[in-house]
Design a protein around this motif. Structure first.
Motif, PDB file in Angstrom:
ATOM      1  N   THR A 110      -8.065  14.735 -49.379  1.00 27.44           N
ATOM      2  CA  THR A 110      -9.299  15.423 -49.787  1.00 27.44           C
ATOM      3  C   THR A 110     -10.257  15.379 -48.591  1.00 27.44           C
ATOM      4  O   THR A 110     -10.053  14.573 -47.661  1.00 27.44           O
ATOM      5  N   PRO A 111     -11.320  16.195 -48.594  1.00 24.67           N
ATOM      6  CA  PRO A 111     -12.274  16.145 -47.477  1.00 24.67           C
ATOM      7  C   PRO A 111     -12.840  14.740 -47.263  1.00 24.67           C
ATOM      8  O   PRO A 111     -12.991  14.289 -46.120  1.00 24.67           O
ATOM      9  N   THR A 112     -13.132  14.007 -48.347  1.00 29.28           N
ATOM     10  CA  THR A 112     -13.648  12.630 -48.199  1.00 29.28           C
ATOM     11  C   THR A 112     -12.616  11.751 -47.495  1.00 29.28           C
ATOM     12  O   THR A 112     -12.950  10.965 -46.597  1.00 29.28           O
ATOM     13  N   LYS A 156     -13.032   9.535 -44.149  1.00 32.05           N
ATOM     14  CA  LYS A 156     -12.904   8.068 -44.193  1.00 32.05           C
ATOM     15  C   LYS A 156     -11.770   7.593 -43.289  1.00 32.05           C
ATOM     16  O   LYS A 156     -11.854   6.530 -42.680  1.00 32.05           O
ATOM     17  N   LEU A 157     -10.685   8.362 -43.229  1.00 28.66           N
ATOM     18  CA  LEU A 157      -9.517   7.918 -42.467  1.00 28.66           C
ATOM     19  C   LEU A 157      -9.524   8.456 -41.034  1.00 28.66           C
ATOM     20  O   LEU A 157      -8.644   8.108 -40.246  1.00 28.66           O
ATOM     21  N   ALA A 174      -4.907   3.454 -53.224  1.00 27.44           N
ATOM     22  CA  ALA A 174      -4.861   3.277 -51.770  1.00 27.44           C
ATOM     23  C   ALA A 174      -4.384   4.576 -51.131  1.00 27.44           C
ATOM     24  O   ALA A 174      -3.385   5.162 -51.566  1.00 27.44           O
ATOM     25  N   ILE A 175      -5.108   5.017 -50.106  1.00 32.32           N
ATOM     26  CA  ILE A 175      -4.719   6.214 -49.360  1.00 32.32           C
ATOM     27  C   ILE A 175      -4.370   5.763 -47.940  1.00 32.32           C
ATOM     28  O   ILE A 175      -5.206   5.144 -47.254  1.00 32.32           O
ATOM     29  N   ILE A 176      -3.158   6.056 -47.522  1.00 34.51           N
ATOM     30  CA  ILE A 176      -2.666   5.609 -46.212  1.00 34.51           C
ATOM     31  C   ILE A 176      -2.222   6.856 -45.431  1.00 34.51           C
ATOM     32  O   ILE A 176      -1.459   7.671 -45.981  1.00 34.51           O
ATOM     33  N   THR A 202      -9.100   2.437 -49.523  1.00 36.88           N
ATOM     34  CA  THR A 202      -8.716   2.038 -50.876  1.00 36.88           C
ATOM     35  C   THR A 202      -9.937   1.865 -51.769  1.00 36.88           C
ATOM     36  O   THR A 202     -10.927   1.266 -51.353  1.00 36.88           O
ATOM     37  N   ARG A 203      -9.827   2.433 -52.951  1.00 37.51           N
ATOM     38  CA  ARG A 203     -10.876   2.196 -53.949  1.00 37.51           C
ATOM     39  C   ARG A 203     -10.278   1.388 -55.087  1.00 37.51           C
ATOM     40  O   ARG A 203      -9.223   1.739 -55.624  1.00 37.51           O
TER      41      ARG A 203
END
Ligand code: 16G
Length: 256
Positions: free
Chosen positions: A125-127, A131-132, A159-161, A233-234
């Motif tokens: 996503t754009p966020t 963030k990454l 978690a987004i990796i 990660t949220r």
């Protein structure tokens, strides 16, 4: 399971003044715990049995139990019932150590498991791009889990990796950090932001808590030694079992 009369001082139930019935039942449960007739890990008698014995409705019993769950006195295991929470089950988590959920729980002798809510790859996503620090066209692996310690739901975690660090999320079975370590991509530093929230109906259901229960929402951005971001990660940690503890030192030395 322990029989009702062994646990609750049933005869005292009616003679407790004008308090609402659910409040009287809550008191009865707390008294049974204080008296030691119910101890850590004991199963609480079922809603129907309690309702019949005390001649009250199941709705009243449910309200009493769910408030005690929200207050951290009882906890629920999906499909198996309601139990007495150990006072020591509150997890004290130092804010300054970069550890994984699995390591944190193992240190306390608790076994972890998880339900996968999503384990896939896709476009960020754009966020997530921001963030990454991703470039156009970069893809990510997504790991969305309901995480438990000794069978008790503790946290919901997404978690987004970046996919370059974790090409196939299906290879993660237990610990994400163990999988990243095996690929030489374990984070060494992280920034974390915490705030309090009230759980939505769906989140509360997953965590086995009443709607609107308090939780800690935590965002962690973790870095590799070369400064690149490896994790965004949220997490939603249940508010009744988690204390995050920070050690504070004086910013400037005090001169005598
Ligand atoms: C913790 C981290 C989370 C990390 C996970 C890895 C917090 C608030 N969050 O839950 O960022 O992805 O551990 O755990 O502490 P694992 O290696 O057991 O999968």
């Amino acid at each position: 399971m322990i029989g009702l009369p062994d646990v609750f001082a049933v005869d005292r139930f009616r003679g407790e003044g004008n308090a609402p019935l659910y409040a009287k039942l809550k008191k009865l449960v707390r008294e049974a715990i204080d008296a030691g007739s119910l101890t850590e890990g004991n199963a609480i008698p079922g809603e129907r049995d309690v309702a019949q014995m005390l001649k009250i409705s199941r709705v009243t019993v449910r309200k009493a139990f769910s408030e005690l769950v929200a207050e951290g006195v009882l906890f629920q295991r999906r499909g198996s019932g309601t139990y007495v929470m150990s006072p020591s089950r509150r997890i004290e988590q130092p804010l300054s150590r970069l550890t994984s959920f699995t390591e944190d729980m193992e240190l306390r002798g608790l076994k972890t498991d998880a339900d996968w809510l999503d384990r896939s790859t896709g476009l960020p996503t754009p966020t997530e791009v921001l963030k990454l620090g991703l470039s156009p066209g970069d893809r990510v692996s997504r790991l969305h889990r309901l995480r438990r310690a000794d069978g008790v739901p503790m946290a919901i975690e997404l978690a987004i990796i970046p996919q370059k660090y974790l090409p196939d999320p299906l290879t993660v079975r237990g610990s994400l950090y163990a999988s990243l370590e095996a690929r030489g991509a374990r984070p060494i530093r992280a920034l974390q932001r915490l705030h309090a929230i009230a759980l939505t109906r769906q989140e509360a259901k997953l965590l086995g808590l009443p709607d609107g229960s308090p939780a800690l929402s935590i965002e962690r951005i973790s870095y590799l030694s070369d400064g690149r971001v490896v994790e965004y990660t949220r997490s939603l940690y249940r508010g009744d079992s988690y204390d995050f503890v920070a050690e504070l030192t004086l910013a400037h030395e005090v001169r005598p």
